[in-house]
Design an enzyme around this catalytic site. Structure first.
Site, mmCIF file in Angstrom:
data_model
loop_
_atom_site.group_PDB
_atom_site.id
_atom_site.type_symbol
_atom_site.label_atom_id
_atom_site.label_comp_id
_atom_site.label_asym_id
_atom_site.label_seq_id
_atom_site.Cartn_x
_atom_site.Cartn_y
_atom_site.Cartn_z
ATOM 1 C CB THR A 139 121.434 93.770 23.537
ATOM 2 O OG1 THR A 139 120.449 92.810 23.947
ATOM 3 C CG2 THR A 139 121.591 94.853 24.592
ATOM 4 C CB THR A 174 117.811 84.979 38.186
ATOM 5 O OG1 THR A 174 118.162 83.612 38.006
ATOM 6 C CG2 THR A 174 119.027 85.715 38.712
ATOM 7 C CG ASP A 175 116.604 79.928 39.907
ATOM 8 O OD1 ASP A 175 117.351 80.479 39.059
ATOM 9 O OD2 ASP A 175 116.118 78.791 39.722
ATOM 10 C CD GLU A 176 121.561 81.351 36.725
ATOM 11 O OE1 GLU A 176 122.717 81.786 36.743
ATOM 12 O OE2 GLU A 176 121.024 80.861 35.722
ATOM 13 C CE1 TYR A 233 121.453 87.180 34.323
ATOM 14 C CE2 TYR A 233 121.450 85.021 35.386
ATOM 15 C CZ TYR A 233 120.761 86.122 34.900
ATOM 16 O OH TYR A 233 119.387 86.165 34.992
ATOM 17 C CE LYS A 272 118.568 89.725 37.126
ATOM 18 N NZ LYS A 272 117.729 90.699 36.372
ATOM 19 C CE LYS A 278 119.892 83.100 27.928
ATOM 20 N NZ LYS A 278 118.925 84.155 27.977
ATOM 21 N NE ARG A 337 120.613 75.627 35.431
ATOM 22 C CZ ARG A 337 121.695 75.125 36.042
ATOM 23 N NH1 ARG A 337 121.583 74.145 36.932
ATOM 24 N NH2 ARG A 337 122.898 75.593 35.762
HETATM 25 P P1 NAD Z 1 116.669 88.511 27.279
HETATM 26 O O1 NAD Z 1 118.156 88.466 27.221
HETATM 27 O O2 NAD Z 1 115.869 87.673 26.360
HETATM 28 O O3 NAD Z 1 116.170 90.016 27.062
HETATM 29 C C1 NAD Z 1 116.794 91.103 27.670
HETATM 30 C C2 NAD Z 1 116.252 92.383 27.030
HETATM 31 O O4 NAD Z 1 116.868 93.495 27.700
HETATM 32 C C3 NAD Z 1 116.597 92.512 25.536
HETATM 33 O O5 NAD Z 1 115.476 92.954 24.817
HETATM 34 C C4 NAD Z 1 117.714 93.561 25.519
HETATM 35 O O6 NAD Z 1 117.744 94.315 24.316
HETATM 36 C C5 NAD Z 1 117.313 94.417 26.713
HETATM 37 N N1 NAD Z 1 118.460 95.163 27.277
HETATM 38 C C6 NAD Z 1 119.701 94.679 27.584
HETATM 39 N N2 NAD Z 1 120.478 95.674 28.049
HETATM 40 C C7 NAD Z 1 119.713 96.801 28.060
HETATM 41 C C8 NAD Z 1 119.945 98.152 28.433
HETATM 42 N N3 NAD Z 1 121.141 98.548 28.908
HETATM 43 N N4 NAD Z 1 118.939 99.039 28.314
HETATM 44 C C9 NAD Z 1 117.735 98.658 27.825
HETATM 45 N N5 NAD Z 1 117.456 97.403 27.438
HETATM 46 C C10 NAD Z 1 118.430 96.481 27.559
HETATM 47 O O7 NAD Z 1 116.296 88.212 28.802
HETATM 48 P P2 NAD Z 1 115.064 87.392 29.391
HETATM 49 O O8 NAD Z 1 115.386 85.957 29.378
HETATM 50 O O9 NAD Z 1 113.808 87.896 28.783
HETATM 51 O O10 NAD Z 1 115.148 87.859 30.927
HETATM 52 C C11 NAD Z 1 114.449 89.018 31.372
HETATM 53 C C12 NAD Z 1 114.732 89.224 32.841
HETATM 54 O O11 NAD Z 1 114.320 88.081 33.577
HETATM 55 C C13 NAD Z 1 116.219 89.403 33.157
HETATM 56 O O12 NAD Z 1 116.330 90.389 34.154
HETATM 57 C C14 NAD Z 1 116.664 88.044 33.683
HETATM 58 O O13 NAD Z 1 117.712 88.193 34.608
HETATM 59 C C15 NAD Z 1 115.390 87.582 34.363
HETATM 60 N N6 NAD Z 1 115.194 86.122 34.427
HETATM 61 C C16 NAD Z 1 115.307 85.364 33.292
HETATM 62 C C17 NAD Z 1 115.038 83.997 33.365
HETATM 63 C C18 NAD Z 1 115.119 83.115 32.149
HETATM 64 O O14 NAD Z 1 115.046 81.893 32.286
HETATM 65 N N7 NAD Z 1 115.237 83.647 30.952
HETATM 66 C C19 NAD Z 1 114.690 83.420 34.594
HETATM 67 C C20 NAD Z 1 114.635 84.236 35.727
HETATM 68 C C21 NAD Z 1 114.856 85.589 35.625
HETATM 69 O O1 DAU Z 2 117.635 80.027 36.612
HETATM 70 C C1 DAU Z 2 117.249 81.180 35.949
HETATM 71 C C2 DAU Z 2 118.252 81.499 34.872
HETATM 72 O O2 DAU Z 2 118.057 80.545 33.837
HETATM 73 C C3 DAU Z 2 118.119 82.905 34.314
HETATM 74 O O3 DAU Z 2 118.386 83.827 35.342
HETATM 75 C C4 DAU Z 2 119.083 83.116 33.145
HETATM 76 O O4 DAU Z 2 118.876 84.397 32.578
HETATM 77 C C5 DAU Z 2 118.812 82.059 32.105
HETATM 78 O O5 DAU Z 2 119.742 82.178 31.057
HETATM 79 C C6 DAU Z 2 118.894 80.663 32.715
HETATM 80 O O6 DAU Z 2 120.272 80.336 33.086
HETATM 81 P P1 DAU Z 2 120.897 78.882 32.801
HETATM 82 O O7 DAU Z 2 122.349 79.011 32.743
HETATM 83 O O8 DAU Z 2 120.315 77.878 33.742
HETATM 84 O O9 DAU Z 2 120.233 78.624 31.342
HETATM 85 P P2 DAU Z 2 120.842 77.980 29.997
HETATM 86 O O10 DAU Z 2 119.695 77.779 29.072
HETATM 87 O O11 DAU Z 2 122.017 78.730 29.511
HETATM 88 O O12 DAU Z 2 121.338 76.553 30.501
HETATM 89 C C7 DAU Z 2 120.436 75.620 31.082
HETATM 90 C C8 DAU Z 2 121.247 74.390 31.460
HETATM 91 O O13 DAU Z 2 121.690 73.746 30.252
HETATM 92 C C9 DAU Z 2 122.505 74.707 32.240
HETATM 93 O O14 DAU Z 2 122.731 73.679 33.197
HETATM 94 C C10 DAU Z 2 123.612 74.710 31.196
HETATM 95 C C11 DAU Z 2 123.116 73.677 30.199
HETATM 96 N N1 DAU Z 2 123.528 73.913 28.797
HETATM 97 C C12 DAU Z 2 123.322 75.144 28.242
HETATM 98 C C13 DAU Z 2 123.723 75.414 26.952
HETATM 99 C C14 DAU Z 2 123.517 76.784 26.346
HETATM 100 C C15 DAU Z 2 124.096 72.892 28.047
HETATM 101 O O15 DAU Z 2 124.252 71.749 28.548
HETATM 102 N N2 DAU Z 2 124.482 73.150 26.765
HETATM 103 C C16 DAU Z 2 124.332 74.381 26.183
HETATM 104 O O16 DAU Z 2 124.760 74.555 25.006
#
Ligand code: NAD
Ligand code: DAU
Length: 358
Positions: free
Chosen positions: A41, A139-141, A165, A169, A204, A229
């Site tokens: 994606t 995720t913790d969400e 989202y 999850k 992000k 966070r």
């Molecule tokens: P990301 O969005 O960076 O990457 C997601 C990946 O999944 C991408 O490479 C995308 O191409 C692939 N993907 C999406 N839909 C797909 C499908 N249908 N089939 C195959 N591949 C597909 O996400 P991330 O931040 O690396 O998060 C990875 C995992 O960790 C997720 O499950 C997310 O919920 C979880 N997580 C993320 C965070 C965070 O802060 N980023 C925290 C806690 C948990």
């Molecule tokens: O807690 C784990 C989660 O953390 C993961 O499961 C998600 O995949 C990951 O995207 C992340 O979610 P958040 O919504 O917490 O992350 P984000 O980086 O989008 O936002 C972090 C905080 O910053 C949130 O309180 C929203 C705020 N924010 C975010 C953006 C993109 C802003 O204030 N301005 C922005 O433009």
């Protein structure tokens, strides 16, 4: 059964860090082959894994986790001992604008993997069954939002997801739990707090702040910026997943957190101050000048915080990076990888930025 691992979503932020770390490690747990199933994606980027292109222990398969024939074929062909499930639609703001892909990938995709894993698992002999693991990265969400004085989330907190989202999850976590209890599929679930570090897509908060600061664009903060966070450096998350795989008890859930609770405005100020030292603005003013408070995210969760004591006491994991050391490494990484950053900013990403922030 072979010492092969299927990783889903390995071209994304955490998945690519995980693959790079595990194949870079020289220990007895290194797998013979990692099969990365990713449909690429907007968030999937093969450039993250460029260094592995000639590595015989790495294979990439382009495809979706919702494609049951493909998933079944991969189980049959590669006979893996482990599946680590990262693939997801992961951005809360995108889920608020359009939740369809979140339902499809996060729920139907997880269901498809579970069903294929179950069918494959049933073909294994007892010894191989004892070894097989399905690790679901969550995720913790799913626990919802905490008020200022509430105790951090532990594994017994009830599920109260607030965004499309987190609801998707949460649904996937329930499916994983049910496949363990009903079919004895050996599953593990990890629920982690906010990650940051190399290769994170700039939608992000942390990479967006670094990108916009350097491009002399506004740094957008939702609402009053006082949401909290619990930040974890991505390499610590990857190490936690490896530890849970080795020592985790089947059917259990483990919370992973950074012990780094910070308000968004604190995080952004800290990034601006570091950039002021490492790459000062041409006019000598602070990047803080670029901060702009904008309309809040609908249903914005106030606070996330993780109690990771189960992981610490049962598995022996704790984060190695403080926020100070992790953010310093992260900013250096983005400054040293400007080319990676410029490749990311493609048409689709620009379109999202225009639509979301205009
Ligand atoms: P990301 O969005 O960076 O990457 C997601 C990946 O999944 C991408 O490479 C995308 O191409 C692939 N993907 C999406 N839909 C797909 C499908 N249908 N089939 C195959 N591949 C597909 O996400 P991330 O931040 O690396 O998060 C990875 C995992 O960790 C997720 O499950 C997310 O919920 C979880 N997580 C993320 C965070 C965070 O802060 N980023 C925290 C806690 C948990
Ligand atoms: O807690 C784990 C989660 O953390 C993961 O499961 C998600 O995949 C990951 O995207 C992340 O979610 P958040 O919504 O917490 O992350 P984000 O980086 O989008 O936002 C972090 C905080 O910053 C949130 O309180 C929203 C705020 N924010 C975010 C953006 C993109 C802003 O204030 N301005 C922005 O433009």
């Amino acid at each position: 059964m072979k010492n092969n691992i299927i990783v889903t979503g390995g071209a994304g932020f955490i998945g690519s860090n995980f693959i790079l770390d595990i194949l870079g490690a020289s220990n007895s747990n290194t797998p013979d082959l990692i099969i990365n199933l990713d449909c690429l994606t907007y968030a999937g980027n093969l450039e993250n894994l460029e260094s592995l292109k000639d590595n015989s222990r790495y294979a990439f398969v382009k495809g979706s986790i919702t494609d049951k024939n493909l998933v079944a074929k991969l189980f049959k062909e590669y006979q893996p001992c482990t599946l680590i499930h990262f693939a997801a639609e992961s951005h809360v703001d995108r889920s608020i604008r359009d939740s369809g892909n979140f339902i499809e990938t996060n729920i139907i995709g997880t269901y498809t993997l579970l069903e294929s894993a179950r069918q494959y698992f049933n073909t294994l002999n007892e010894e191989d069954k004892a070894q097989f693991r399905f690790l679901h990265v969550s995720t913790d969400e799913v626990y919802g939002s905490l008020s200022k004085n509430e105790a951090p989330f532990n594994e017994k907190n009830k599920y109260e997801p607030n965004s499309p989202y987190s609801a998707s999850k949460a649904s996937s976590d329930h499916l994983v739990r049910a496949w363990y209890h009903t079919y004895q599929l050996p599953t593990l679930i990890t629920n982690c707090s906010n990650n940051y570090g190399p290769y994170q897509f700039p939608e992000k908060l942390i990479p967006l702040c670094i990108f916009n600061a350097l491009a002399n664009k506004p740094i957008p903060i939702y609402g009053d910026g006082k949401q909290i966070r619990d930040w974890l450096y991505v390499k610590d998350h990857c190490k936690a997943i490896q530890s849970v795989l080795i020592k985790g008890e089947v059917g259990e859930t483990y919370n992973i957190g950074g012990l780094n609770e910070k308000t968004n405005i604190e995080v952004v100020n800290q990034i601006c101050q570091l950039l002021d030292q490492l790459k000062p603005r041409a006019d000598g003013k602070s990047y803080v000048k670029q901060i702009q408070f904008i309309q809040d995210r609908p249903g914005h969760d106030k606070r996330y915080a993780i109690d990771a004591s189960k992981l610490q006491s049962k598995i022996g994991w704790k984060p190695e990076e403080s926020f100070e050391s992790g953010i310093d490494k992260t900013i250096h990484w983005y400054l040293d990888h400007q080319e990676w950053a410029s490749h990311i900013s493609n048409g689709e990403y620009q379109h999202w930025i225009e639509k979301h922030y205009s």
